[in-house]
Scaffold this motif. Structure first.
Motif, PDB file in Angstrom:
ATOM      1  N   ASP A   1       1.344  -1.629  21.692  1.00  0.00           N
ATOM      2  CA  ASP A   1       1.060  -2.489  20.547  1.00  0.00           C
ATOM      3  C   ASP A   1       1.070  -3.963  20.919  1.00  0.00           C
ATOM      4  OD1 ASP A   1       2.892  -0.028  19.336  1.00  0.00           O
ATOM      5  OD2 ASP A   1       1.081  -0.486  18.191  1.00  0.00           O
ATOM      6  N   GLY A   2       1.730  -4.296  21.998  1.00  0.00           N
ATOM      7  CA  GLY A   2       1.828  -5.689  22.397  1.00  0.00           C
ATOM      8  C   GLY A   2       2.906  -6.413  21.619  1.00  0.00           C
ATOM      9  N   TRP A   3       3.476  -7.436  22.218  1.00  0.00           N
ATOM     10  CA  TRP A   3       4.490  -8.213  21.549  1.00  0.00           C
ATOM     11  C   TRP A   3       4.507  -9.622  22.132  1.00  0.00           C
ATOM     12  CZ3 TRP A   3       7.608  -9.445  25.557  1.00  0.00           C
ATOM     13  CH2 TRP A   3       7.731  -8.527  26.600  1.00  0.00           C
ATOM     14  N   PRO A   4       4.958 -10.582  21.394  1.00  0.00           N
ATOM     15  CA  PRO A   4       5.462 -10.563  20.019  1.00  0.00           C
ATOM     16  C   PRO A   4       4.409 -10.105  19.011  1.00  0.00           C
ATOM     17  CG  PRO A   4       5.906 -12.677  21.075  1.00  0.00           C
ATOM     18  CD  PRO A   4       4.956 -11.939  21.953  1.00  0.00           C
ATOM     19  N   VAL A   5       4.888  -9.471  17.951  1.00  0.00           N
ATOM     20  CA  VAL A   5       3.985  -8.975  16.916  1.00  0.00           C
ATOM     21  C   VAL A   5       4.222  -9.705  15.606  1.00  0.00           C
ATOM     22  CG1 VAL A   5       3.256  -6.968  15.604  1.00  0.00           C
ATOM     23  CG2 VAL A   5       3.848  -6.720  18.017  1.00  0.00           C
ATOM     24  N   GLN A   6       5.464  -9.886  15.231  1.00  0.00           N
ATOM     25  CA  GLN A   6       5.801 -10.583  13.995  1.00  0.00           C
ATOM     26  C   GLN A   6       6.935 -11.562  14.256  1.00  0.00           C
ATOM     27  OE1 GLN A   6       6.461  -6.686  12.015  1.00  0.00           O
ATOM     28  NE2 GLN A   6       5.571  -7.713  10.257  1.00  0.00           N
TER      29      GLN A   6
ATOM     30  N   ASP B   1       0.844  -1.185   0.000  1.00  0.00           N
ATOM     31  CA  ASP B   1       0.000   0.000   0.000  1.00  0.00           C
ATOM     32  C   ASP B   1       0.883   1.240   0.000  1.00  0.00           C
ATOM     33  OD1 ASP B   1      -0.918  -0.508   3.477  1.00  0.00           O
ATOM     34  OD2 ASP B   1       0.800   0.569   2.627  1.00  0.00           O
ATOM     35  N   ASP B   2       0.273   2.379  -0.082  1.00  0.00           N
ATOM     36  CA  ASP B   2       1.022   3.633  -0.188  1.00  0.00           C
ATOM     37  C   ASP B   2       1.167   4.340   1.139  1.00  0.00           C
ATOM     38  OD1 ASP B   2      -0.647   4.176  -3.328  1.00  0.00           O
ATOM     39  OD2 ASP B   2       1.336   3.314  -2.950  1.00  0.00           O
ATOM     40  N   ASP B   3       0.802   3.649   2.237  1.00  0.00           N
ATOM     41  CA  ASP B   3       0.906   4.266   3.552  1.00  0.00           C
ATOM     42  C   ASP B   3       2.379   4.402   3.920  1.00  0.00           C
ATOM     43  OD1 ASP B   3       0.655   5.119   6.110  1.00  0.00           O
ATOM     44  OD2 ASP B   3      -0.609   3.449   6.797  1.00  0.00           O
ATOM     45  N   ASP B   4       2.801   5.616   4.263  1.00  0.00           N
ATOM     46  CA  ASP B   4       4.196   5.847   4.614  1.00  0.00           C
ATOM     47  C   ASP B   4       4.478   5.624   6.095  1.00  0.00           C
ATOM     48  OD1 ASP B   4       4.913   6.467   2.023  1.00  0.00           O
ATOM     49  OD2 ASP B   4       4.372   8.591   2.278  1.00  0.00           O
ATOM     50  N   THR B   5       3.453   5.228   6.842  1.00  0.00           N
ATOM     51  CA  THR B   5       3.656   4.985   8.261  1.00  0.00           C
ATOM     52  C   THR B   5       4.608   3.813   8.440  1.00  0.00           C
ATOM     53  OG1 THR B   5       1.415   5.742   8.715  1.00  0.00           O
ATOM     54  CG2 THR B   5       2.524   4.459  10.439  1.00  0.00           C
ATOM     55  N   PRO B   6       5.686   3.964   9.230  1.00  0.00           N
ATOM     56  CA  PRO B   6       6.639   2.861   9.384  1.00  0.00           C
ATOM     57  C   PRO B   6       6.019   1.709  10.162  1.00  0.00           C
ATOM     58  CG  PRO B   6       7.181   4.666  10.877  1.00  0.00           C
ATOM     59  CD  PRO B   6       6.106   5.173   9.955  1.00  0.00           C
ATOM     60  N   THR B   7       6.405   0.486   9.807  1.00  0.00           N
ATOM     61  CA  THR B   7       5.959  -0.670  10.558  1.00  0.00           C
ATOM     62  C   THR B   7       6.643  -0.692  11.916  1.00  0.00           C
ATOM     63  OG1 THR B   7       7.728  -2.066   9.719  1.00  0.00           O
ATOM     64  CG2 THR B   7       5.677  -1.971   8.424  1.00  0.00           C
ATOM     65  N   LEU B   8       6.114  -1.481  12.816  1.00  0.00           N
ATOM     66  CA  LEU B   8       6.766  -1.646  14.116  1.00  0.00           C
ATOM     67  C   LEU B   8       8.184  -2.158  13.928  1.00  0.00           C
ATOM     68  CD1 LEU B   8       3.922  -3.308  16.224  1.00  0.00           C
ATOM     69  CD2 LEU B   8       4.608  -0.909  16.187  1.00  0.00           C
ATOM     70  N   GLU B   9       8.331  -3.106  12.995  1.00  0.00           N
ATOM     71  CA  GLU B   9       9.646  -3.656  12.721  1.00  0.00           C
ATOM     72  C   GLU B   9      10.611  -2.565  12.276  1.00  0.00           C
ATOM     73  OE1 GLU B   9      11.749  -6.572   9.430  1.00  0.00           O
ATOM     74  OE2 GLU B   9       9.575  -6.588   9.688  1.00  0.00           O
ATOM     75  N   ALA B  10      10.171  -1.742  11.314  1.00  0.00           N
ATOM     76  CA  ALA B  10      11.048  -0.698  10.789  1.00  0.00           C
ATOM     77  C   ALA B  10      11.387   0.328  11.863  1.00  0.00           C
ATOM     78  CB  ALA B  10      10.380  -0.016   9.597  1.00  0.00           C
ATOM     79  N   GLU B  11      10.397   0.676  12.671  1.00  0.00           N
ATOM     80  CA  GLU B  11      10.657   1.681  13.715  1.00  0.00           C
ATOM     81  C   GLU B  11      11.648   1.151  14.738  1.00  0.00           C
ATOM     82  OE1 GLU B  11       8.147   4.383  16.946  1.00  0.00           O
ATOM     83  OE2 GLU B  11       7.087   3.128  15.479  1.00  0.00           O
ATOM     84  N   LEU B  12      11.490  -0.098  15.116  1.00  0.00           N
ATOM     85  CA  LEU B  12      12.404  -0.678  16.088  1.00  0.00           C
ATOM     86  C   LEU B  12      13.807  -0.794  15.515  1.00  0.00           C
ATOM     87  CD1 LEU B  12      12.955  -2.023  18.804  1.00  0.00           C
ATOM     88  CD2 LEU B  12      12.282  -4.196  17.760  1.00  0.00           C
ATOM     89  N   LEU B  13      13.921  -1.275  14.278  1.00  0.00           N
ATOM     90  CA  LEU B  13      15.241  -1.434  13.674  1.00  0.00           C
ATOM     91  C   LEU B  13      15.940  -0.104  13.502  1.00  0.00           C
ATOM     92  CD1 LEU B  13      14.530  -4.188  11.001  1.00  0.00           C
ATOM     93  CD2 LEU B  13      15.714  -4.422  13.188  1.00  0.00           C
ATOM     94  N   ALA B  14      15.183   0.923  13.150  1.00  0.00           N
ATOM     95  CA  ALA B  14      15.776   2.249  13.014  1.00  0.00           C
ATOM     96  C   ALA B  14      16.339   2.727  14.340  1.00  0.00           C
ATOM     97  CB  ALA B  14      14.731   3.230  12.477  1.00  0.00           C
ATOM     98  N   ALA B  15      15.598   2.472  15.417  1.00  0.00           N
ATOM     99  CA  ALA B  15      16.075   2.906  16.723  1.00  0.00           C
ATOM    100  C   ALA B  15      17.282   2.101  17.174  1.00  0.00           C
ATOM    101  CB  ALA B  15      14.940   2.785  17.742  1.00  0.00           C
ATOM    102  N   LEU B  16      17.264   0.788  16.922  1.00  0.00           N
ATOM    103  CA  LEU B  16      18.371  -0.059  17.341  1.00  0.00           C
ATOM    104  C   LEU B  16      19.670   0.306  16.631  1.00  0.00           C
ATOM    105  CD1 LEU B  16      16.540  -3.506  17.447  1.00  0.00           C
ATOM    106  CD2 LEU B  16      17.536  -2.327  19.410  1.00  0.00           C
ATOM    107  N   SER B  17      19.563   0.797  15.412  1.00  0.00           N
ATOM    108  CA  SER B  17      20.759   1.141  14.645  1.00  0.00           C
ATOM    109  C   SER B  17      21.115   2.621  14.692  1.00  0.00           C
ATOM    110  CB  SER B  17      20.575   0.707  13.183  1.00  0.00           C
ATOM    111  OG  SER B  17      19.440   1.359  12.623  1.00  0.00           O
ATOM    112  N   ASP B  18      20.366   3.394  15.446  1.00  0.00           N
ATOM    113  CA  ASP B  18      20.590   4.838  15.534  1.00  0.00           C
ATOM    114  C   ASP B  18      21.723   5.127  16.513  1.00  0.00           C
ATOM    115  OD1 ASP B  18      20.546   7.566  15.754  1.00  0.00           O
ATOM    116  OD2 ASP B  18      18.464   7.709  16.440  1.00  0.00           O
ATOM    117  N   PRO B  19      22.847   5.687  16.054  1.00  0.00           N
ATOM    118  CA  PRO B  19      23.965   5.965  16.971  1.00  0.00           C
ATOM    119  C   PRO B  19      23.595   6.921  18.092  1.00  0.00           C
ATOM    120  CG  PRO B  19      24.660   6.129  14.681  1.00  0.00           C
ATOM    121  CD  PRO B  19      23.171   6.038  14.669  1.00  0.00           C
ATOM    122  N   ALA B  20      22.547   7.720  17.876  1.00  0.00           N
ATOM    123  CA  ALA B  20      22.148   8.685  18.898  1.00  0.00           C
ATOM    124  C   ALA B  20      21.241   8.072  19.957  1.00  0.00           C
ATOM    125  CB  ALA B  20      21.444   9.878  18.244  1.00  0.00           C
ATOM    126  N   ALA B  21      20.771   6.867  19.717  1.00  0.00           N
ATOM    127  CA  ALA B  21      19.847   6.236  20.661  1.00  0.00           C
ATOM    128  C   ALA B  21      20.587   5.826  21.931  1.00  0.00           C
ATOM    129  CB  ALA B  21      19.186   5.025  20.026  1.00  0.00           C
TER     130      ALA B  21
END
Length: 444
Positions: free
Chosen positions: A87-92, A51-71
């Motif tokens: 959101d609850g987990w596990p999710v995927q 779909d064309d929704d630009d909202t990041p998935t939970l997976e993408a948001e988490l991975l971005a944070a885990l790899s962010d040097p500023a985190a």
């Protein structure tokens, strides 16, 4: 030094709908996840790629944070906790993550999905240096743990888990056969009367829950399934298994920081520090709605609690008898409502129950303590108990009150006294099998 915190396994999306006592509230444990293992199935994903929704998935948001040097460590902890509690987990069955400070070697995820080989799925260090994660798209179901330097560590972040002679392990997705445990947080929703966050620990007898299963709700649930609880805990799993029952789901609800308020139906001042209590009616209704929202069967419910938890269970039989088939009040603080000096005790169970009369729920009562001559020295209508009586006097008084309003022994009333038994989890665990059997014999 190493330690695990409740972090994230973004694994399988859950296939199910979403005397005063010395019990201590404990932090959360772990829980469930279930959906099918089809590799091309993405209908449980947080976002579809087509779909064309630009909202990041939970997976993408988490991975971005885990790899962010500023985190920072704190920000990642907060983000992962946010996922856990919203959101609850596990999710995927895709991203596995944990926190391990100073592991004794290279961290890896091991389990049935890779024949327990640490070389197959090495973990990547997050920018924080203490968080570790592994990507395994559409991971298969099975058991798993974390590994480093020859050491295997149970994944305390796993929402579905089991244990064997080698200790605890997580499930990528819950098994479809055999017993397993689950964990998840219970939160106040918008519009709810606000209650403290508490964890729900579940024990499923065989795969997914069935509508015909019986539901056992346990107050002070942090001590129900945890062998490390004070005095060995309630050993509820062993009690149910020992009775040969394969149709009972255990829903052990932890006490929260508001325990005195939500386990008591009326206000009292037991410590002389100001009034406590009175929120049990709202809490009871909230809790049953939450359990129903998790897809748990509600047609055949028993409730058990000890001390203040016993008070809460017994109140349900008095005021909400249509909600429960049987209640078990073990060493109940049935004198609540008459503990403060000068309190007229009209709200205490023994005084309030005659007005409620005979309800439809069966009642089991017990206590330890010694046989003593019970008296009502202050004239408030309640028999007086010393600290070491294990609520013996008020329990036997309540037994007589119930018989007086029409409850019949062996039909919808049972009572047991264990001479000299103390007021602790070990004593309640010893009496739990007979309490459960009594409820079953009375129709639960």
């Amino acid at each position: 030094m190493r330690w695990l915190l409740l972090l994230v396994l973004l694994a399988a999306g859950c296939g199910f709908p979403n005397g005063l006592d010395d019990d201590d509230s404990a932090p959360a444990d772990d829980d469930d996840a279930a959906d099918d293992d089809d590799a091309d199935d993405d209908d449980d994903a947080a976002d579809d790629d087509d779909d064309d929704d630009d909202t990041p998935t939970l997976e993408a948001e988490l991975l971005a944070a885990l790899s962010d040097p500023a985190a920072t460590e704190a920000s990642l902890d907060a983000l992962i906790e946010q996922f856990a509690y919203t959101d609850g987990w596990p999710v995927q069955r895709t991203v596995f993550a944990t926190k391990w400070v100073d592991p004794p070697g290279d961290v890896a995820l091991v389990g049935d999905l890779n024949d327990w080989d640490p070389a197959t799925n090495p973990a990547q260090a997050a920018a924080s240096g203490v968080h570790w994660y592994v990507l395994i798209p559409n991971a298969n179901a099975g058991k798993y743990k974390w590994h480093a330097g020859g050491e295997f560590v149970a994944p305390m972040e796993a929402r579905a888990w089991g244990s064997d002679e080698l200790g605890r392990y997580g499930y990528v997705a819950p098994p479809t056969e055999g017993p397993w445990n689950a964990w998840q947080p219970l939160l106040s929703d918008v519009g709810d009367e606000v209650f403290a966050t508490r964890s729900l620990h579940l024990r499923y007898p065989d795969g997914a829950p069935a509508s015909t299963d019986r539901l056992l709700v346990m107050y002070d649930g942090q001590n129900a399934l945890n062998a490390d609880a004070p005095f060995g805990g309630w050993q509820a799993e062993a009690a149910v298994a020992g009775l040969g029952w394969t149709d009972v789901i255990i829903a052990a609800v932890e006490a929260g920081s508001d325990r005195f308020d939500v386990y008591s139906p009326v206000s009292d001042d037991p410590f002389g520090d100001g009034p406590l209590g009175g929120r049990l009616p709202a809490y009871h209704d909230w809790l049953l709605a939450k359990l129903a929202g998790e897809g748990l069967p509600g047609g055949n419910v028993a409730v058990v609690g000890s001390s203040l938890g016993g008070l809460a269970a017994l109140w349900a039989a008095m005021e909400r008898p249509d909600d429960v088939a049987c209640v078990m009040g073990m060493s109940p603080t049935a004198s609540w409502g008459g503990l403060a000096p000068g309190n007229d005790a009209t709200g205490a169970l023994a005084n309030a129950w005659p007005a409620a009369g005979h309800g439809g729920a069966a009642v089991y009562l017990d206590s330890g303590g010694d046989v003593v001559a019970c008296t009502d020295a202050d004239g408030d209508g309640l028999q007086d108990d010393a600290d070491d009586f294990d609520n013996y006097c008020v329990t036997t008084q309540l037994r007589d009150v119930l018989e007086g309003v029409g409850y019949a022994f062996g039909t919808d009333l049972a009572h047991w006294h264990e001479p000299g038994a103390p007021h602790n989890e070990g004593a309640w665990a010893a009496r739990l099998p007979q309490a459960l059997q009594a409820c079953s014999d009375m129709g639960w």
